[in-house]
Design a protein around this motif. Structure first.
Motif: not given
Length: 498
Positions: A7, A77, A81-82
């Motif tokens: 991330n 998703n 999230e990343q």
């Protein structure tokens, strides 16, 4: 060993493990909306754009990735999230890995969750280009009629529910409608799918839809939207769990969905961008006046070659494309198909040595580190075969040339569609027409020619006595001798005598 979740926060901790974006992603605006953020887009267009953004004076060409369909929720998703980041793993021919984090996807949306938000994004003044990887079947094209299929239930839904569409045609129509109403300029719609004349196809299909959905919009679109053709090429197999684990073990990166690909890449594009474009040529793309001859070469050789290897290999019981091409008999068969049936219809290609190109394809197919799954290559064959193989067949029929090899592949596909390989093991068939194909394939066990009655795939091919005769001969021989023995005999030029 510590694994870092991929991330934005952890990006600076990964510099010793992999290459990371050397530009400030927070300064990058969305200039491109891409629909279909699967593996190929992320190994190809997003990669080129990431390389371009390393020139920090370029800040207007970030990508917003759109997950269009319900089953795209996983990739949405993951990217959410990343923070849009993912690792690109290039599997070199010597087995080494070249790894880098790609940062060009700076925004991402899940269309089924909020259609109006996606429409607004496409209508934004900052967006200059809409690019597409929606698969060959996503263009809603009927092989039987050559026209847009208005009988598709999703198209019927979009016509009745324009503000909450489900197809790309519904989204583009509403976005363009908003731009016109707001006095904004149009945009470029660029297909990155494996369709010859993909820009022409996109324009034809979209205009067909618009003339029914919003006919008053059609003249404005013709003046304010461009549809360049492009040819795209980079083998990108599905990511496996072992790829994810290997990345963790070798680079300490916890990436839920990295992308793996081959080192080869090619992007040939017609320079027809009505609202401006990135300078992709500075990072390896090629802009030309007419891409169609190059597209025809690639579809007829690489994409068709993949289908040949996939269908024949699947029946024998192989799992990956490299297994198939390393079977000497299949490799010789593919060589003969390319030489005898495809090459004669391609004509002159400036700057291309066809012999070297075909040899490079065999090398690429044979990359033992790629492990391209055969069930991926064979998926949606009902959309691929009319684009990759049947144009060659139809041209050869018109010119009195050879169709023997293509007929053999179609016969093998008919047997494949039953869903059992020659070892009696079940085949994983993923195709929008799976039910119809299986029904016809089962009937074909007693009446082989009936498989050719799937008009949406084969058009009027069943009316060609020359093709049907070759197909019937191949079908009978495959059942009697098996694929590999038939190919060996065919390679020895004695198949017609057995």
């Amino acid at each position: 060993m510590t694994n870092y979740k991929l991330n934005s926060k952890n990006l600076s901790k990964l510099t010793k493990q992999v290459a990371i974006p050397q530009y400030d992603r927070s300064n990058v605006k969305t200039g491109i909306v891409h629909v279909g953020i699967g593996g190929f887009h992320r190994s190809h267009e997003a990669y080129y754009t990431d390389q371009l953004l390393h020139d920090e004076s370029i800040t207007e060409w970030g990508i917003c990735g759109i997950a269009l369909l319900d089953f795209d929720s996983k990739i949405y998703n993951t990217l959410k999230e990343q923070d849009g980041l993912y690792t690109l793993i290039v599997k070199e021919l010597d087995g080494s890995l070249t790894k880098g984090v790609i940062g060009s996807i700076v925004d991402y949306m899940f269309a089924p969750e909020n259609p109006s938000k996606v429409i607004e994004k496409m209508a934004s003044a900052d967006v200059k280009i809409i690019t597409l990887t929606i698969t060959e079947g996503g263009y809603n094209y009927s092989e039987a009629t050559g026209e847009f299929d208005f009988n598709n239930p999703l198209i019927e839904f979009d016509l009745k529910n324009p503000q909450a569409p489900k197809t790309i045609f519904g989204y583009l129509t509403q976005a363009l409608k908003l731009r016109k109403e707001r006095g904004l300029a149009g945009f470029t719609i660029q297909s990155c799918d494996n369709i010859q004349g993909n820009g022409h196809m996109t324009k034809k299909m979209l205009m067909s839809y618009i003339k029914k959905a919003q006919p008053e919009l059609a003249p404005w679109i013709l003046s304010n939207v461009s549809f360049p053709n492009s040819m795209v090429d980079r083998i990108t197999p599905a990511t496996s769990q072992s790829d994810i684990i290997q990345l963790q073990e070798t680079s300490e990166i916890d990436d839920a969905w990295p992308v793996v690909c081959e080192p080869f890449k090619q992007w040939v594009i017609e320079d027809d961008f009505i609202a401006g474009r990135p300078a992709w040529e500075t990072v390896g793309a090629q802009f030309v006046e007419d891409v169609v001859p190059y597209e025809k070469m690639k579809l007829s050789l690489l994409n068709a070659g993949h289908s040949v290897l996939g269908i024949l290999g699947a029946l024998i019981g192989y799992n990956t494309i490299d297994e198939s091409v390393h079977n000497k008999a299949i490799r010789t068969f593919l060589n003969s198909y390319m030489d005898k049936e495809v090459t004669p219809i391609l004509g002159d290609l400036e700057g291309i040595d066809l012999y070297k190109y075909k040899q490079s394809l065999l090398q690429r197919f044979g990359n033992i580190y790629i492990k391209d799954q055969i069930d991926r290559i064979c998926s949606e064959s009902s959309a691929k075969i009319p684009i990759f193989i049947l144009p060659t067949v139809n041209t050869q029929l018109q010119e009195g040339g050879s169709i023997e090899y293509a007929a053999f592949v179609i016969a093998a596909w008919a047997i494949y569609s039953i869903g059992i390989d020659e070892k009696g093991e079940p085949l994983l068939i993923k195709d929008v027409l799976e039910t119809i194909l299986k029904e016809k394939a089962l009937v074909a066990k007693n009446d082989p020619a009936s498989f050719l009655e799937v008009e949406s795939v084969f058009g009027k091919l069943k009316d060609s006595k020359k093709f049907v005769d070759a197909y019937l001969n191949a079908y009978g021989n495959i059942l009697k001798y098996g694929v590999e023995e038939c190919i060996i005999r065919m390679n020895d030029k004695v198949l017609n005598n057995i």
